[in-house]
Design a protein around this motif. Structure first.
Motif, PDB file in Angstrom:
ATOM      1  N   SER A  22       0.818  -1.210   0.000  1.00 19.98           N
ATOM      2  CA  SER A  22       0.000   0.000   0.000  1.00 19.98           C
ATOM      3  C   SER A  22       0.855   1.264   0.000  1.00 19.98           C
ATOM      4  O   SER A  22       0.433   2.300  -0.523  1.00 19.98           O
ATOM      5  CB  SER A  22      -0.943   0.005   1.211  1.00 19.98           C
ATOM      6  OG  SER A  22      -0.207  -0.008   2.423  1.00 19.98           O
TER       7      SER A  22
ATOM      8  N   ILE B 164      -2.473   2.483 -11.167  1.00 21.69           N
ATOM      9  CA  ILE B 164      -2.917   2.343  -9.780  1.00 21.69           C
ATOM     10  C   ILE B 164      -3.961   1.237  -9.631  1.00 21.69           C
ATOM     11  O   ILE B 164      -3.934   0.472  -8.675  1.00 21.69           O
ATOM     12  CB  ILE B 164      -3.494   3.676  -9.263  1.00 21.69           C
ATOM     13  CG1 ILE B 164      -2.488   4.817  -9.489  1.00 21.69           C
ATOM     14  CG2 ILE B 164      -3.832   3.549  -7.777  1.00 21.69           C
ATOM     15  CD1 ILE B 164      -1.186   4.658  -8.740  1.00 21.69           C
ATOM     16  N   TYR B 165      -4.900   1.160 -10.564  1.00 22.66           N
ATOM     17  CA  TYR B 165      -5.999   0.205 -10.443  1.00 22.66           C
ATOM     18  C   TYR B 165      -6.123  -0.677 -11.690  1.00 22.66           C
ATOM     19  O   TYR B 165      -7.186  -0.735 -12.329  1.00 22.66           O
ATOM     20  CB  TYR B 165      -7.313   0.948 -10.206  1.00 22.66           C
ATOM     21  CG  TYR B 165      -7.298   1.858  -9.011  1.00 22.66           C
ATOM     22  CD1 TYR B 165      -7.228   1.345  -7.719  1.00 22.66           C
ATOM     23  CD2 TYR B 165      -7.345   3.247  -9.160  1.00 22.66           C
ATOM     24  CE1 TYR B 165      -7.213   2.178  -6.608  1.00 22.66           C
ATOM     25  CE2 TYR B 165      -7.331   4.095  -8.057  1.00 22.66           C
ATOM     26  CZ  TYR B 165      -7.262   3.538  -6.792  1.00 22.66           C
ATOM     27  OH  TYR B 165      -7.242   4.383  -5.693  1.00 22.66           O
TER      28      TYR B 165
ATOM     29  N   GLN C  67       1.615   2.050  -3.603  1.00 24.53           N
ATOM     30  CA  GLN C  67       0.455   2.603  -4.288  1.00 24.53           C
ATOM     31  C   GLN C  67       0.200   4.044  -3.872  1.00 24.53           C
ATOM     32  O   GLN C  67      -0.139   4.896  -4.709  1.00 24.53           O
ATOM     33  CB  GLN C  67      -0.786   1.749  -4.001  1.00 24.53           C
ATOM     34  CG  GLN C  67      -1.997   2.143  -4.830  1.00 24.53           C
ATOM     35  CD  GLN C  67      -3.198   1.279  -4.542  1.00 24.53           C
ATOM     36  OE1 GLN C  67      -3.773   1.350  -3.454  1.00 24.53           O
ATOM     37  NE2 GLN C  67      -3.591   0.463  -5.503  1.00 24.53           N
TER      38      GLN C  67
END
Length: 254
Positions: free
Chosen positions: A66, A116-117, A69
């Motif tokens: 995390s 990111i996604y 990210q």
């Protein structure tokens, strides 16, 4: 170290956002003090952001999970702010402000999707003039965000136009705008004939012979946000529309 980086860069980003907001006033009032302050501050803020982007890369390369990210998001936000200042500076005295702005918005969404996604679906809520595939509702505005996204993502993109029949909407500055009376031969008029509080209309990809959907594939009137009249085949602009009977002003979080 991560929290220090986030806090330190956040201050510089916040400062750049403030400068960008000043520049927005240049579009309508070039003689304003805000516009003068933007022009005076632009160069140094743009340079700060340009230095921030590569400065974050070593932290991203060492981070995991995390934290990685979060830092990647921080870098993308920085890049987006940098582009915002560039677009404002390049276009504050030109009519064609909207296409460069929409291109940056599309680039930002694509970067989020790729970086990111990559395994997620992304929902973007925006003005019809931005998500439509070619019609913005303004004169001489160039390409829309939706047109750039459609070219990049093809059938992976699903665009839903949001329309209203009556009530109020909000301008960018929060002022009240009245929804205009229905146009003849329009998507809103046809939806109003159903007498429903809300109706969702998905569009077929192709005209189905004998199915009564010919009207979807010919030019038809519509408002891009309750106020700006446009005309085009609605299926060329959106994959579906959601039409609500009555809209009201939002309650802003200040």
């Amino acid at each position: 170290m991560l929290y220090y980086v986030k806090w330190n860069k956040h201050k510089e980003q916040t400062s750049a956002i403030t400068v960008g907001q000043l520049g927005y006033n240049c579009i309508t009032d070039k003689a304003s003090p805000d516009c003068a302050n933007f022009l005076a501050s632009y160069q140094s803020k743009a340079a700060e952001l340009a230095n921030l982007v590569p400065a974050l890369t070593p932290y991203i390369e060492r981070a995991t999970g995390s934290n990685k990210q979060t830092l990647e998001m921080l870098q993308l936000v920085t890049i987006n702010l940098q582009k915002r200042l560039e677009v404002t500076k390049q276009n504050y005295d030109r009519i064609g402000f909207y296409e460069p702005r929409d291109r940056v918005m599309a680039d930002n969404i694509t970067a989020l999707a790729n970086r990111i996604y990559p395994q997620e679906k992304i929902m973007v809520w925006a003005h019809n003039g931005h998500i439509s595939h070619s019609i913005s509702g303004y004169v001489d505005t160039g390409r829309t965000m939706g047109s750039f996204l459609a070219a990049t993502w093809g059938p992976q993109l699903y665009s839903i136009g949001l329309f209203m029949l009556r009530g109020e909407t909000a301008n960018n500055d929060g002022s009240i705008m009245q929804v205009q009376p229905l146009l003849g031969d329009s998507i809103e008029t046809y939806a109003a004939s159903l007498h429903l509080a809300a109706v969702f209309i998905p569009f077929p990809l192709q005209n189905q012979a004998g199915s009564g959907d010919d009207w979807l594939f010919r030019p038809i009137n519509f408002y891009t946000w309750g106020r700006y009249p446009s005309q085009a085949p609605i299926t060329e602009q959106f994959n579906a529309v959601l039409v609500i009977d009555h809209s009201s002003m939002p309650e802003y979080v200040r």
